[in-house]
Design an enzyme around this catalytic site. Structure first.
Site, PDB file in Angstrom:
ATOM      1  N   LYS A  22       0.839  -1.209   0.000  1.00 30.59           N
ATOM      2  CA  LYS A  22       0.000   0.000   0.000  1.00 30.59           C
ATOM      3  C   LYS A  22       0.870   1.255   0.000  1.00 30.59           C
ATOM      4  O   LYS A  22       0.630   2.185  -0.762  1.00 30.59           O
ATOM      5  CB  LYS A  22      -0.897  -0.002   1.248  1.00 30.59           C
ATOM      6  N   ASN A  23       1.879   1.270   0.853  1.00 24.53           N
ATOM      7  CA  ASN A  23       2.646   2.510   1.005  1.00 24.53           C
ATOM      8  C   ASN A  23       3.612   2.770  -0.150  1.00 24.53           C
ATOM      9  O   ASN A  23       4.233   3.825  -0.214  1.00 24.53           O
ATOM     10  CB  ASN A  23       3.385   2.522   2.346  1.00 24.53           C
ATOM     11  N   CYS A 121      -6.285  13.034  12.573  1.00 21.90           N
ATOM     12  CA  CYS A 121      -6.961  11.803  12.178  1.00 21.90           C
ATOM     13  C   CYS A 121      -6.929  10.825  13.317  1.00 21.90           C
ATOM     14  O   CYS A 121      -6.566  11.158  14.430  1.00 21.90           O
ATOM     15  CB  CYS A 121      -6.345  11.201  10.931  1.00 21.90           C
ATOM     16  N   ARG A 126      -1.849  14.990  12.538  1.00 18.40           N
ATOM     17  CA  ARG A 126      -0.851  14.623  11.513  1.00 18.40           C
ATOM     18  C   ARG A 126      -0.493  15.881  10.745  1.00 18.40           C
ATOM     19  O   ARG A 126      -0.984  16.111   9.643  1.00 18.40           O
ATOM     20  CB  ARG A 126      -1.405  13.546  10.579  1.00 18.40           C
ATOM     21  N   ASP A 309       3.398   0.777  12.195  1.00 18.58           N
ATOM     22  CA  ASP A 309       2.262   0.077  11.573  1.00 18.58           C
ATOM     23  C   ASP A 309       2.132  -1.367  12.068  1.00 18.58           C
ATOM     24  O   ASP A 309       1.113  -2.012  11.812  1.00 18.58           O
ATOM     25  CB  ASP A 309       2.400   0.085  10.042  1.00 18.58           C
ATOM     26  N   ARG A 401      -8.964  -0.388   3.733  1.00 16.57           N
ATOM     27  CA  ARG A 401      -8.059   0.639   3.191  1.00 16.57           C
ATOM     28  C   ARG A 401      -6.692   0.051   2.832  1.00 16.57           C
ATOM     29  O   ARG A 401      -6.021   0.559   1.925  1.00 16.57           O
ATOM     30  CB  ARG A 401      -7.844   1.749   4.227  1.00 16.57           C
TER      31      ARG A 401
HETATM   32  C1  UD1 Z   1       3.618   6.919   6.376  1.00 17.64           C
HETATM   33  C2  UD1 Z   1       2.816   5.674   6.111  1.00 17.64           C
HETATM   34  C3  UD1 Z   1       2.139   5.172   7.383  1.00 17.64           C
HETATM   35  C4  UD1 Z   1       3.169   5.010   8.508  1.00 17.64           C
HETATM   36  C5  UD1 Z   1       4.004   6.270   8.670  1.00 17.64           C
HETATM   37  C6  UD1 Z   1       5.146   6.120   9.656  1.00 17.64           C
HETATM   38  C7  UD1 Z   1       2.146   5.944   3.801  1.00 17.64           C
HETATM   39  C8  UD1 Z   1       1.030   6.135   2.820  1.00 17.64           C
HETATM   40  N1  UD1 Z   1       1.818   5.958   5.105  1.00 17.64           N
HETATM   41  O1  UD1 Z   1       2.688   7.920   6.809  1.00 17.64           O
HETATM   42  O2  UD1 Z   1       1.531   3.913   7.110  1.00 17.64           O
HETATM   43  O3  UD1 Z   1       2.490   4.750   9.719  1.00 17.64           O
HETATM   44  O4  UD1 Z   1       4.575   6.649   7.394  1.00 17.64           O
HETATM   45  O5  UD1 Z   1       5.969   5.085   9.287  1.00 17.64           O
HETATM   46  O6  UD1 Z   1       3.278   5.726   3.433  1.00 17.64           O
HETATM   47  N2  UD1 Z   1       5.020  14.709  10.913  1.00 17.64           N
HETATM   48  C9  UD1 Z   1       5.092  16.027  11.253  1.00 17.64           C
HETATM   49  N3  UD1 Z   1       5.115  16.951  10.238  1.00 17.64           N
HETATM   50  C10 UD1 Z   1       5.074  16.601   8.922  1.00 17.64           C
HETATM   51  C11 UD1 Z   1       5.024  15.222   8.593  1.00 17.64           C
HETATM   52  C12 UD1 Z   1       4.999  14.296   9.610  1.00 17.64           C
HETATM   53  O7  UD1 Z   1       5.113  16.393  12.427  1.00 17.64           O
HETATM   54  O8  UD1 Z   1       5.107  17.480   8.052  1.00 17.64           O
HETATM   55  C13 UD1 Z   1       4.959  13.692  12.000  1.00 17.64           C
HETATM   56  C14 UD1 Z   1       3.635  12.929  11.974  1.00 17.64           C
HETATM   57  O9  UD1 Z   1       2.624  13.647  12.662  1.00 17.64           O
HETATM   58  C15 UD1 Z   1       3.984  11.642  12.660  1.00 17.64           C
HETATM   59  C16 UD1 Z   1       5.439  11.411  12.208  1.00 17.64           C
HETATM   60  O10 UD1 Z   1       5.918  12.680  11.758  1.00 17.64           O
HETATM   61  O11 UD1 Z   1       3.961  11.812  14.040  1.00 17.64           O
HETATM   62  C17 UD1 Z   1       5.558  10.386  11.084  1.00 17.64           C
HETATM   63  O12 UD1 Z   1       4.844  10.834   9.959  1.00 17.64           O
HETATM   64  P1  UD1 Z   1       5.238  10.429   8.463  1.00 17.64           P
HETATM   65  O13 UD1 Z   1       6.518   9.665   8.448  1.00 17.64           O
HETATM   66  O14 UD1 Z   1       5.138  11.661   7.633  1.00 17.64           O
HETATM   67  O15 UD1 Z   1       4.050   9.447   8.124  1.00 17.64           O
HETATM   68  P2  UD1 Z   1       3.132   9.450   6.832  1.00 17.64           P
HETATM   69  O16 UD1 Z   1       3.944   9.738   5.626  1.00 17.64           O
HETATM   70  O17 UD1 Z   1       1.901  10.242   7.091  1.00 17.64           O
END
Ligand code: UD1
Length: 421
Positions: A22-23, A121, A126, A309, A401
């Site tokens: 998925k990711n 969410c 996030r 995850d 999902r």
């Molecule tokens: C991706 C994965 C998700 C996984 C996560 C962490 C996909 C589609 N989803 O989500 O399954 O659980 O990585 O391995 O690939 N953060 C900030 N600011 C930002 C971006 C992130 O503070 O601009 C924080 C988030 O709130 C969270 C942490 O960083 O606490 C990790 O987020 P991130 O690595 O960005 O996860 P996703 O890309 O949303």
């Protein structure tokens, strides 16, 4: 609303093929927006997040079609020649919060993007501040008003970006924005997840010049044009880990085929530590389990650490292990919602902020529970398979999902699970 009905107590045994990741598929579908020509993406999981990505691409004007392969996965064809849209409607942004990874590609293609803020969410807030500050550094003007992001740029330019945290989505957004920009972009403290490497491989096949994915420093030298290509998505390491936990929880034995064990070192190490017999044969993994004992200190970390995850599904496994296991969730603020539902099945778990202590119990009991999020929902299925009696799991749209017909995969291993309306 659909639900799963699960009768527990049957050891899972057999052979199972692992779905595409998925990711990986989501950022790769966003990358297809950048291609001149057709992209063919094989081994796409049949999940609602893929449907949502198809909806977004179609909304932007891309031509998307798909066919089902013999193994049940999908091949998706994308032609973005007419993808001149720049707005993702709010309802699509809400349906799939990772729709924000389309931002970099839309900006690169159109110089304009209008999306709503993905907001908080089920896992807690996030924020996308790292996405926004990085794109600003590349020359994007971003106006944030009333939950909407209005973004504009002339040509994007390469720059050095130091991420405060190795965000998966921010790393992908920067790669997508930088692939066609002027000059070199360097991402320091980049996310190292295997899905980032898959995105690099896809973009490089298209003609991009990207190196370093899988390390903390990614370099992207912008090019003028990217071609359509054919690509097979990597196996889903989280789905594979979930099925291993399901087999172990029911004290069964199974062979997972076409997985990628090298992406699962931390998960496989924890499974071995708690008493599972894990064997790796190239792309296949066998698991068998007679007795489980607790594992102390499972701390979620960015890759290659233990994946956030996997936290909920591994916790479900530990509910019937001998002794106490301590989970520390360091990635998301609010990723323990499944615990309340596991309590209904007889689990003994206490929490304090981001720490959860699981005291293994002898038995779990079937109950009526609700999925709270994707991986939390999968954890309830695992607990239900290991429980005495019948469980009903509601709100399974969360599970759909990310898991490609999870009931079929588990039934192939002998589980008694049915989807009911
Ligand atoms: C991706 C994965 C998700 C996984 C996560 C962490 C996909 C589609 N989803 O989500 O399954 O659980 O990585 O391995 O690939 N953060 C900030 N600011 C930002 C971006 C992130 O503070 O601009 C924080 C988030 O709130 C969270 C942490 O960083 O606490 C990790 O987020 P991130 O690595 O960005 O996860 P996703 O890309 O949303």
């Amino acid at each position: 609303m659909a639900k799963f009905v699960v009768s527990g107590g049957v050891p899972l045994c057999g052979v199972l093929d692992i779905q595409g990741a998925k990711n990986s598929v989501l950022p790769i579908m966003a990358a297809a927006l950048l291609a001149d020509g057709d992209c063919v993406i094989e081994h796409c999981p049949d999940i609602s997040d893929t449907d949502c990505a198809i909806e977004i691409l179609s909304e932007l004007g891309a031509f998307v079609s798909q066919k089902r392969d013999v193994d049940g996965s999908r091949t998706v064809y994308i032609n973005s020649s007419n993808a001149l849209g720049f707005e993702i409607p709010d309802k699509m942004m809400r349906k799939m919060r990772s729709s924000v990874i389309f931002l970099g590609a839309i900006l690169s293609r159109r110089g304009r993007a209008l999306i709503s803020f993905p907001g908080g969410c089920e896992l807690g807030p996030r924020p996308i501040d790292l996405h926004i500050s990085s794109l600003r550094k590349m020359g994007v003007r971003i106006n944030e008003t009333h939950g909407f992001l209005d973004c504009e740029c002339e040509r994007l330019h390469g720059t050095d970006i130091d991420l405060a945290f190795p965000s998966v989505g921010a790393t992908e957004n920067i790669m997508l924005a930088a692939a066609l920009c002027d000059g070199e972009t360097v991402i320091n403290n980049a996310a190292k997840e295997p899905e980032i490497e898959d995105l690099q491989n896809f973009l490089n096949k298209m003609g991009a010049r990207i190196s370093g994915a899988g390390t903390g420093c990614i370099k992207i030298n912008g090019v003028h044009r990217l071609n359509g290509v054919r690509h097979r998505v990597i196996p889903d390491r989280i789905a594979a880990g979930t099925y291993l936990c399901a087999v172990a929880a029911t004290r069964g034995n199974a062979l997972l085929k076409n997985a990628e064990p090298s992406h699962m070192s931390s998960t496989l190490a924890f499974l071995s530590d708690c008493g599972c017999d894990i064997k790796v044969f190239d792309k296949d993994i066998s698991v068998s389990c007679d007795e489980l004992h607790s594992v102390r200190h499972i701390r979620t970390m960015p890759y290659p650490g233990f994946p956030t995850d996997m936290q909920a599904v591994f916790m479900a496994l530990m509910t019937k292990a001998k002794g106490n296991s301590v989970f520390i969730e360091t990635i998301f603020e609010n990723r323990f919602k499944h615990i309340g539902e596991l309590h209904r099945m007889g689990a003994n778990i206490t929490t304090d902020g981001r720490v959860a202590v699981v005291e293994g119990v002898k038995k779990l009991y079937g109950a009526h529970v609700e999925s709270t999020d994707l991986r939390g929902g999968a954890s309830l299925i695992i607990a239900a398979l290991a429980a005495e009696g019948t469980s009903i799991i509601d709100n399974i749209f969360h599970i759909d999902r990310g898991y490609d017909h999870i009931e079929n995969a588990l039934s192939a291993l002998g589980a008694q699970i049915t989807r009911e309306q």
